[in-house]
Design a protein around this motif. Structure first.
Motif, PDB file in Angstrom:
ATOM      1  N   ASP A  95      -5.743   7.827 -20.296  1.00  0.00           N
ATOM      2  CA  ASP A  95      -7.057   7.199 -20.253  1.00  0.00           C
ATOM      3  C   ASP A  95      -7.211   6.251 -21.435  1.00  0.00           C
ATOM      4  O   ASP A  95      -6.570   6.435 -22.480  1.00  0.00           O
ATOM      5  CB  ASP A  95      -8.181   8.231 -20.264  1.00  0.00           C
ATOM      6  CG  ASP A  95      -9.492   7.659 -19.742  1.00  0.00           C
ATOM      7  OD1 ASP A  95      -9.658   7.618 -18.496  1.00  0.00           O
ATOM      8  OD2 ASP A  95     -10.333   7.220 -20.551  1.00  0.00           O
ATOM      9  N   ILE A 133      -2.746  11.638 -22.764  1.00  0.00           N
ATOM     10  CA  ILE A 133      -2.582  10.654 -23.838  1.00  0.00           C
ATOM     11  C   ILE A 133      -3.482   9.429 -23.665  1.00  0.00           C
ATOM     12  O   ILE A 133      -3.972   9.142 -22.576  1.00  0.00           O
ATOM     13  CB  ILE A 133      -1.110  10.194 -23.935  1.00  0.00           C
ATOM     14  CG1 ILE A 133      -0.629   9.640 -22.602  1.00  0.00           C
ATOM     15  CG2 ILE A 133      -0.222  11.351 -24.389  1.00  0.00           C
ATOM     16  CD1 ILE A 133       0.792   9.097 -22.640  1.00  0.00           C
ATOM     17  N   LEU A 134      -3.657   8.730 -24.770  1.00  0.00           N
ATOM     18  CA  LEU A 134      -4.428   7.497 -24.807  1.00  0.00           C
ATOM     19  C   LEU A 134      -3.550   6.327 -24.394  1.00  0.00           C
ATOM     20  O   LEU A 134      -2.420   6.190 -24.871  1.00  0.00           O
ATOM     21  CB  LEU A 134      -4.956   7.273 -26.226  1.00  0.00           C
ATOM     22  CG  LEU A 134      -5.845   6.051 -26.466  1.00  0.00           C
ATOM     23  CD1 LEU A 134      -7.188   6.222 -25.759  1.00  0.00           C
ATOM     24  CD2 LEU A 134      -6.053   5.837 -27.964  1.00  0.00           C
ATOM     25  N   SER A 189      -9.945   5.846 -23.125  1.00  0.00           N
ATOM     26  CA  SER A 189     -10.946   6.354 -24.053  1.00  0.00           C
ATOM     27  C   SER A 189     -10.438   7.603 -24.759  1.00  0.00           C
ATOM     28  O   SER A 189     -10.062   8.583 -24.106  1.00  0.00           O
ATOM     29  CB  SER A 189     -12.251   6.681 -23.304  1.00  0.00           C
ATOM     30  OG  SER A 189     -13.113   7.468 -24.098  1.00  0.00           O
ATOM     31  N   GLN A 190     -10.450   7.596 -26.092  1.00  0.00           N
ATOM     32  CA  GLN A 190     -10.030   8.776 -26.840  1.00  0.00           C
ATOM     33  C   GLN A 190     -10.968   9.954 -26.580  1.00  0.00           C
ATOM     34  O   GLN A 190     -10.531  11.102 -26.536  1.00  0.00           O
ATOM     35  CB  GLN A 190      -9.988   8.471 -28.340  1.00  0.00           C
ATOM     36  CG  GLN A 190      -9.427   9.603 -29.189  1.00  0.00           C
ATOM     37  CD  GLN A 190      -7.977   9.923 -28.862  1.00  0.00           C
ATOM     38  OE1 GLN A 190      -7.120   9.047 -28.896  1.00  0.00           O
ATOM     39  NE2 GLN A 190      -7.693  11.169 -28.534  1.00  0.00           N
ATOM     40  N   ASP A 191     -12.256   9.676 -26.381  1.00  0.00           N
ATOM     41  CA  ASP A 191     -13.193  10.747 -26.054  1.00  0.00           C
ATOM     42  C   ASP A 191     -12.760  11.462 -24.779  1.00  0.00           C
ATOM     43  O   ASP A 191     -12.804  12.699 -24.694  1.00  0.00           O
ATOM     44  CB  ASP A 191     -14.603  10.190 -25.857  1.00  0.00           C
ATOM     45  CG  ASP A 191     -15.249   9.751 -27.161  1.00  0.00           C
ATOM     46  OD1 ASP A 191     -14.728  10.119 -28.234  1.00  0.00           O
ATOM     47  OD2 ASP A 191     -16.268   9.040 -27.108  1.00  0.00           O
ATOM     48  N   ASN A 192     -12.347  10.699 -23.785  1.00  0.00           N
ATOM     49  CA  ASN A 192     -11.913  11.297 -22.525  1.00  0.00           C
ATOM     50  C   ASN A 192     -10.608  12.071 -22.687  1.00  0.00           C
ATOM     51  O   ASN A 192     -10.429  13.131 -22.080  1.00  0.00           O
ATOM     52  CB  ASN A 192     -11.737  10.215 -21.463  1.00  0.00           C
ATOM     53  CG  ASN A 192     -13.061   9.760 -20.875  1.00  0.00           C
ATOM     54  OD1 ASN A 192     -14.069  10.452 -20.970  1.00  0.00           O
ATOM     55  ND2 ASN A 192     -13.049   8.583 -20.259  1.00  0.00           N
ATOM     56  N   VAL A 193      -9.699  11.550 -23.488  1.00  0.00           N
ATOM     57  CA  VAL A 193      -8.438  12.261 -23.741  1.00  0.00           C
ATOM     58  C   VAL A 193      -8.734  13.610 -24.398  1.00  0.00           C
ATOM     59  O   VAL A 193      -8.205  14.652 -23.979  1.00  0.00           O
ATOM     60  CB  VAL A 193      -7.503  11.414 -24.629  1.00  0.00           C
ATOM     61  CG1 VAL A 193      -6.305  12.240 -25.103  1.00  0.00           C
ATOM     62  CG2 VAL A 193      -7.028  10.180 -23.866  1.00  0.00           C
ATOM     63  N   ASP A 194      -9.582  13.599 -25.419  1.00  0.00           N
ATOM     64  CA  ASP A 194      -9.928  14.843 -26.114  1.00  0.00           C
ATOM     65  C   ASP A 194     -10.605  15.827 -25.163  1.00  0.00           C
ATOM     66  O   ASP A 194     -10.304  17.025 -25.168  1.00  0.00           O
ATOM     67  CB  ASP A 194     -10.856  14.553 -27.299  1.00  0.00           C
ATOM     68  CG  ASP A 194     -10.168  13.757 -28.401  1.00  0.00           C
ATOM     69  OD1 ASP A 194      -8.921  13.736 -28.437  1.00  0.00           O
ATOM     70  OD2 ASP A 194     -10.890  13.153 -29.231  1.00  0.00           O
TER      71      ASP A 194
END
Length: 250
Positions: A129, A176-177, A131-136
């Protein structure tokens, strides 16, 4: 196997098993209201992010039922799924839940064989993805599914510390991002091929190289483990391991 963007967010309660498993406890509060299709107008504008309802996720996965374990084929846990725009992990969560449904103490016993089979389920699921928010959040939700499964199946028993470290290592390489459209040649994927004695043999490749082949990991690459790696050593060996020469790494 590629699917569309994520689904509505269904918070998953995580209980004391999170501590027993050693996995990080996901915070369900940040996942928003059940079945919400957007997080904010700004995210829709900036990321074109709109979530699919859970009924559509289930319907789409039902179309590929042979990709999942079943009563007739309970060991079918290694089929590979790639979600190129995974959002907050709605498809990933349900894919993992369906795989784990056939991993039980009754079938595999307690100990390494059971833990390895769970890791095989996690290791065959990939999400990317922008978005790092979505990865997390996707990683959190995958952890939560594992925690819930352990709580329901193991009762008061606990898994090894190395199991928790292996889950974290796999989530770090598999969720992963990245921008699958613009950066496919820079997105690195790691295949975890199950081997004997609760081990894996890993192969590294890029998304663009893999996408040119019928099989996600059919592209030839020199970067791979020279010998099987026990799952308890995955976290301490993030790079390819060399062959052994007279019992010593060459």
């Amino acid at each position: 196997m590629a699917f569309g963007d994520g689904d509505s967010i269904d918070p998953l309660a995580v209980d004391g098993r999170a501590e027993k498993s050693g996995l990080n406890q996901a915070s369900s509060a940040k996942w928003g209201p059940t079945n919400a299709q957007i997080k904010s107008r700004e995210r829709v504008r900036d990321l074109a992010e709109v979530y699919t309802h859970k009924r559509e996720v289930d319907a789409m996965l039902d179309l590929v039922a042979p990709m999942f374990p079943s009563e007739g084929d309970p060991a079918n846990t290694d089929r590979t799924f790639l979600e190129p725009a995974c959002g907050s992990g709605n498809f990933l969560e349900e894919i993992l839940r369906r795989k784990l449904a056939f991993v039980s103490v009754a079938r595999y016993g307690r100990g390494d064989r059971y833990e390895h089979r769970i890791l095989r389920c996690v290791a065959s699921i990939y999400g990317i993805d922008i978005s790092q928010d979505n990865v997390d959040e996707s990683r959190d939700r995958m952890r939560a599914v594992v925690n819930s499964h352990l709580d329901n199946d193991l009762n008061t028993k606990v898994v090894s510390d190395a199991f928790a470290s292996a889950v974290e290592a796999i989530l770090g390489t598999n969720i992963i991002l990245g921008d699958t459209v613009a950066d496919a040649d820079r997105i690195n994927l790691v295949e975890y091929r199950a081997s004997h004695g609760c081990t894996f043999i890993r192969t590294w490749t890029t998304l663009d190289a893999a996408s040119r082949e019928m099989d996600l990991f059919a592209a030839m690459t020199p970067k791979c483990d020279a010998r099987p790696v026990h799952f308890k050593e995955l976290a301490s060996h993030p790079e390819p391991v060399p062959a052994l020469l007279n019992g010593v790494e060459a």
